[in-house]
Design a protein around this motif. Structure first.
Motif, PDB file in Angstrom:
ATOM      1  N   SER A 112       5.647 -27.814 -31.309  1.00 49.17           N
ATOM      2  CA  SER A 112       4.840 -26.734 -30.734  1.00 49.17           C
ATOM      3  C   SER A 112       5.704 -25.571 -30.253  1.00 49.17           C
ATOM      4  N   SER A 158      -7.525 -33.702 -30.110  1.00 52.67           N
ATOM      5  CA  SER A 158      -7.281 -33.442 -31.526  1.00 52.67           C
ATOM      6  C   SER A 158      -8.236 -34.233 -32.410  1.00 52.67           C
ATOM      7  N   LEU A 201       4.624 -21.832 -31.539  1.00 51.75           N
ATOM      8  CA  LEU A 201       4.260 -20.777 -30.596  1.00 51.75           C
ATOM      9  C   LEU A 201       5.389 -19.764 -30.407  1.00 51.75           C
ATOM     10  N   PHE A 223      -0.611 -19.933 -24.119  1.00 48.86           N
ATOM     11  CA  PHE A 223      -0.799 -20.634 -25.380  1.00 48.86           C
ATOM     12  C   PHE A 223      -0.400 -22.099 -25.233  1.00 48.86           C
ATOM     13  N   GLY A 224      -0.940 -22.924 -26.113  1.00 43.68           N
ATOM     14  CA  GLY A 224      -0.425 -24.277 -26.229  1.00 43.68           C
ATOM     15  C   GLY A 224      -1.443 -25.374 -26.046  1.00 43.68           C
ATOM     16  N   PRO A 225      -1.199 -26.514 -26.699  1.00 42.57           N
ATOM     17  CA  PRO A 225      -2.083 -27.670 -26.581  1.00 42.57           C
ATOM     18  C   PRO A 225      -1.823 -28.426 -25.290  1.00 42.57           C
ATOM     19  N   ASP A 265      -5.168 -18.738 -25.657  1.00 38.03           N
ATOM     20  CA  ASP A 265      -5.217 -18.703 -27.111  1.00 38.03           C
ATOM     21  C   ASP A 265      -6.585 -19.073 -27.656  1.00 38.03           C
ATOM     22  N   ASN A 287       0.291 -22.777 -38.829  1.00 38.29           N
ATOM     23  CA  ASN A 287       0.367 -23.078 -37.408  1.00 38.29           C
ATOM     24  C   ASN A 287      -0.499 -24.277 -37.056  1.00 38.29           C
ATOM     25  N   HIS A 288       0.007 -25.150 -36.191  1.00 37.35           N
ATOM     26  CA  HIS A 288      -0.763 -26.348 -35.852  1.00 37.35           C
ATOM     27  C   HIS A 288      -1.570 -26.209 -34.557  1.00 37.35           C
ATOM     28  N   THR A 289      -1.526 -25.044 -33.925  1.00 38.71           N
ATOM     29  CA  THR A 289      -2.337 -24.825 -32.725  1.00 38.71           C
ATOM     30  C   THR A 289      -3.699 -24.299 -33.180  1.00 38.71           C
TER      31      THR A 289
END
Length: 431
Positions: free
Chosen positions: A136, A234, A140, A206-208, A228, A363-365
């Motif tokens: 991540s 998930s 990001l 931002f961010g999980p 974001d 991107n995985h976000t």
């Protein structure tokens, strides 16, 4: 294993595909208390929460230069090589998202254009608890750097010994992020939203993260700090038929199920025997997983659905709007063209969701919990704001002015009309 549902009617889809429900009452009060304490006490509250939640007693919140160097030295060389390869692919994909500034003459003397300007201060949240997501940092940090954000703050929870996972710090150093802080959970979101003695307030976060992080992001977004996207546990949906590889599908479902106990995986298939084969493959593969307990609980909330044809499959998929959508059918490319709602799509038997999580370049976000109906995943655009510009010449205001005057008068906004009328009179008198 997956609970199998056969040929459900459309009115049953919503209940069958219901996401895990969070206990929001306690969650919201707990997160609100954390936000309030950080806003009032700053660093002091962060140190206290580090001890309470992460069992970590530290002397300084910011990661030092020596710690960054030590992490570089202690990260395995082969892992560094892999991270660098991922960096290159992610950088290449996001660099190409830069837009050219396009100027448009809407009429003679009237020019309009749009320009992407970087968000000045951004905060990145990187989970580091049960799974230290150094990937991540790349997802990001790279677009933030390409966009030109002038200040990038990274928060990640410390381990009980007070250190940060070295791969997270190595990735931060590789990207060029120097402001890294040892704080996690909702308290990290509060620190970036309000600012503390050590951590600067940012404009967008931002961010999980877990449900506490997600709730904190949503709460601060109501108080003026952008985020974001709304994101929760998930999830992955896989589309399959008689041609699909059951072992591949099982591995894809398990790779998502091991994320967390509240993750959800869904398999849609036109072939009943494939559903049975996937369950057998899951049963076999899950035994060797270090995070088996987590995956088992996630699977208890997951489902395999037998559908009558690919048309119904796509209708159900678009209604669900998955974060990750894997199309593993023989006509995968054709079905991919029918996708309306999804965070990220993986086409064909040899495109695992893991590729997007780490190194393909995308991107995985991504939006979860059905938010893909209206939200996009993180991209270069996420770190910029699009500012419009316009310039009107004397000839342009002469041509356009009467239109503006008529519209302003019709809306009974006299000052709007006057702003044009004064200029037209000025030009008419030659002053």
């Amino acid at each position: 294993m997956l609970t199998i549902k056969k040929y459900p009617k459309p009115e049953q889809w919503a209940s069958i595909l219901q996401r895990p429900v969070l206990e929001t009452d306690f969650l919201e009060s707990a997160v609100r208390n954390i936000l309030t304490r950080v806003k009032a006490s700053g660093d002091k509250a962060l140190f206290e929460f580090n001890e309470q939640f992460d069992k970590s007693k530290i002397d300084a919140l910011q990661v030092s230069e020596d710690e960054l160097k030590s992490a570089d030295d202690s990260t395995d060389v082969t892992l560094k090589t892999a991270i660098k390869q991922a960096y290159e692919n992610i950088y290449t994909f996001h660099k190409e998202q830069k837009r050219e500034e396009l100027r448009v003459d809407t009429m003679p003397g009237v020019t309009c254009w749009r320009k992407a300007l970087p968000i000045e201060k951004v905060g990145l949240y990187i989970p580091g608890g049960t799974a230290p997501l150094f990937s991540s940092v790349l997802m990001l940090g790279i677009p933030a750097k390409i966009a030109g954000c002038s200040e990038i703050v990274l928060c990640t929870p410390p381990q009980p010994d007070g250190n940060i996972n070295p791969a997270i710090l190595y990735a931060a150093k590789l990207v060029g992020i120097t402001k890294v802080y040892k704080v996690g959970g909702a308290q990290a979101i509060a620190a970036m939203a309000y600012g503390t003695e050590s951590i600067a307030r940012v404009d967008k976060i931002f961010g999980p993260g877990n449900q506490y992080v997600t709730a904190a992001k949503q709460m601060v977004s109501l108080q003026g700090t952008a985020i974001d996207m709304p994101a929760g546990p998930s999830e992955v949906m896989v589309l399959a038929d008689e041609s699909s590889n059951a072992d591949f599908i099982a591995s894809d479902l398990l790779s998502q199920a091991e994320h967390g106990k509240d993750s959800q995986v869904v398999l849609l298939s036109t072939d009943e025997s494939l559903l049975e084969s996937v369950n057998k493959a899951i049963e076999k593969q899950i035994e060797s997983l270090p995070r088996k307990v987590i995956a088992v609980e996630s699977l208890s909330k997951s489902v395999g659905v037998l559908v009558k044809d690919t048309a119904e499959m796509m209708q159900m998929s678009n209604a669900y709007a998955p974060e990750h959508l894997i199309i593993a059918t023989k006509n995968a490319e054709t079905l991919a063209d029918q996708v309306i709602n999804a965070g990220s799509v993986f086409i064909g038997a040899f495109t695992p969701e893991s590729a997007g999580d780490y190194a393909s370049g995308t991107n995985h976000t991504l939006p979860t919990n059905g938010a893909a109906r209206a939200y996009s995943g993180v991209s270069l655009d996420s770190f910029t704001k699009q500012v419009t510009f316009q310039q009107i010449t004397e000839g342009g205001i002469k041509s356009l002015g009467p239109t503006i005057e008529l519209m302003a008068e019709a809306e009974e906004l006299a000052a709007h009309k006057n702003a044009v009328s004064l200029r037209l009179k000025y030009l008419e008198n030659g002053n």
